[in-house]
Design a protein around this motif. Sequence first.
Motif, PDB file in Angstrom:
ATOM      1  N   UNK A 208       4.475  -1.118  -5.383  1.00 37.88           N
ATOM      2  CA  UNK A 208       3.658  -0.961  -6.576  1.00 37.88           C
ATOM      3  C   UNK A 208       2.774  -2.194  -6.789  1.00 37.88           C
ATOM      4  N   UNK A 209       1.470  -1.977  -6.882  1.00 34.27           N
ATOM      5  CA  UNK A 209       0.465  -3.037  -7.094  1.00 34.27           C
ATOM      6  C   UNK A 209       0.440  -4.062  -5.956  1.00 34.27           C
ATOM      7  N   UNK A 210       1.014  -3.707  -4.803  1.00 31.82           N
ATOM      8  CA  UNK A 210       1.006  -4.632  -3.666  1.00 31.82           C
ATOM      9  C   UNK A 210      -0.278  -4.449  -2.866  1.00 31.82           C
ATOM     10  N   UNK A 211      -0.932  -5.546  -2.545  1.00 32.73           N
ATOM     11  CA  UNK A 211      -2.159  -5.513  -1.748  1.00 32.73           C
ATOM     12  C   UNK A 211      -1.791  -5.715  -0.280  1.00 32.73           C
ATOM     13  N   UNK A 212      -2.127  -4.744   0.558  1.00 29.58           N
ATOM     14  CA  UNK A 212      -1.838  -4.841   1.986  1.00 29.58           C
ATOM     15  C   UNK A 212      -3.007  -5.585   2.627  1.00 29.58           C
ATOM     16  N   UNK A 237       7.510   8.617  13.765  1.00 29.90           N
ATOM     17  CA  UNK A 237       6.578   7.562  14.158  1.00 29.90           C
ATOM     18  C   UNK A 237       6.742   6.367  13.228  1.00 29.90           C
ATOM     19  N   UNK A 238       6.535   5.171  13.797  1.00 30.90           N
ATOM     20  CA  UNK A 238       6.540   3.918  13.031  1.00 30.90           C
ATOM     21  C   UNK A 238       5.117   3.362  13.079  1.00 30.90           C
ATOM     22  N   UNK A 239       4.558   3.059  11.907  1.00 28.34           N
ATOM     23  CA  UNK A 239       3.160   2.653  11.830  1.00 28.34           C
ATOM     24  C   UNK A 239       3.004   1.394  10.984  1.00 28.34           C
ATOM     25  N   UNK A 240       2.079   0.530  11.405  1.00 25.59           N
ATOM     26  CA  UNK A 240       1.702  -0.633  10.612  1.00 25.59           C
ATOM     27  C   UNK A 240       0.650  -0.209   9.588  1.00 25.59           C
ATOM     28  N   UNK A 273       8.290  -6.593  10.371  1.00 26.76           N
ATOM     29  CA  UNK A 273       7.543  -6.555   9.109  1.00 26.76           C
ATOM     30  C   UNK A 273       8.296  -7.251   7.986  1.00 26.76           C
ATOM     31  N   UNK A 274       7.604  -7.470   6.888  1.00 26.01           N
ATOM     32  CA  UNK A 274       8.255  -7.992   5.695  1.00 26.01           C
ATOM     33  C   UNK A 274       8.924  -6.871   4.909  1.00 26.01           C
TER      34      UNK A 274
END
Length: 301
Positions: A208-212, A237-240, A273-274
Motif C-alpha cells: 500500500x502506497x509503496x513506490x516500485x 511464474x515468478x516476476x520482478x 527481493x525485499x
Amino acid sequence: MARTRRRFDSRFKAKVALDAVRELRTISELAKQFKVHPSQVTLWKKQLLSGAEQVFESSGGKSSKSDEPEAGELYEQIGRLKVELEWLKKKLPRTREESLKWIDRDHSSLSVRRQCALLGIARSQLYYEPVPEKDENLELMRLIDGQYLKTPFWGSRNMTVFLRGRGYTVNRKRTQRLMGKMGLEGLAPGPSTSRPAPGHKVYPFLLKDLVIERPNQVWSSDITYVPLQRGFLYLVAVMDWYSRHVLSWRLSNSLEVEFCVEALDEALNQGSPEIFNTDQGSQFTSGLFTDRLSSQGIRRQ
C-alpha cells in the motif's frame, strides 16, 4: 466331495509370523506369497508377539545384569541417535517427488511403511496415479475455456445452460467441478474471493502506497492454466515488478506446492527481493513455500 482342510506345522507358522512382524511386506502380500488367508497371517503374528516375552523369562523372574547394558551407555546411544536424527531431518528432501525417490522397496531391514514414516509421507502416495479426465470432460473444458474468454462474468449456472445448448447433458455440479479444476470463476464482486488453506497464516499487505523504483524490490508470483489439445496444465511464474521480467516458471498437471517451490528456487538463484507478493492461495501460504522465503530474509506479503 468334502474339501480337505489344510494343516500347517509350527515351523511354517513361525516363518509367516516373523515375516509379518518384520513388516517388509504387507499382510496381503504375505498371504498371497504363502497362499493363506490374510486373517490367518494376522492371527499368527498376534500369537507370536503375545508369547515372545515368555522366551526371555527366567525361573526366578530376574535377568542377570551382565545381559543388560549400563544405563549410561544407553543414554549415550540415545543422545547420539537423537543428534544424528535431527541432522538428517535437515538434509531430507523437501518435495514429495524427491521423497518418493528415497524409498527402497527391497531394503532388507526397513519396511516401506517405516521408510515413509521417516520421510514424513503417506504410504498411499507410492501407489497413487492421477486419473486423467475422460474425453468428453476434456471437450467440455475446451468449450468452457473458449466461452469464458468471451464472457468472463459467466458463472457455473450460465455455463451449464451454454453447454446444454450445445447438446451436452450436464448438471451444474459437473460444470462447477470442471471450472474449479481450471481455476475459472465468474468475475463478480463478492466477499472472501481468496481463501487460504485452513490453518495457514494470513500475511499482511505490504504494497500500500509503496513506490516500485528499482529491480529486486518486489517480486510476485501467481498460478494460471494453459489449455492444450487434450487437457490443460497449470502454469506458475515468478516476476520482478519493476522490470516486468519473468524470472522463472514451471508447468504441472496438479496444484501441488512442489512446482511452485521449484520455480521459486530457480528465481532465487538469480537474486533476492525485499518483498515477495502473492495471493493467499494454499500453495503460497504453505510452510514449504514460506520457509524458503524466511531462510533468505524475504518479507512475505
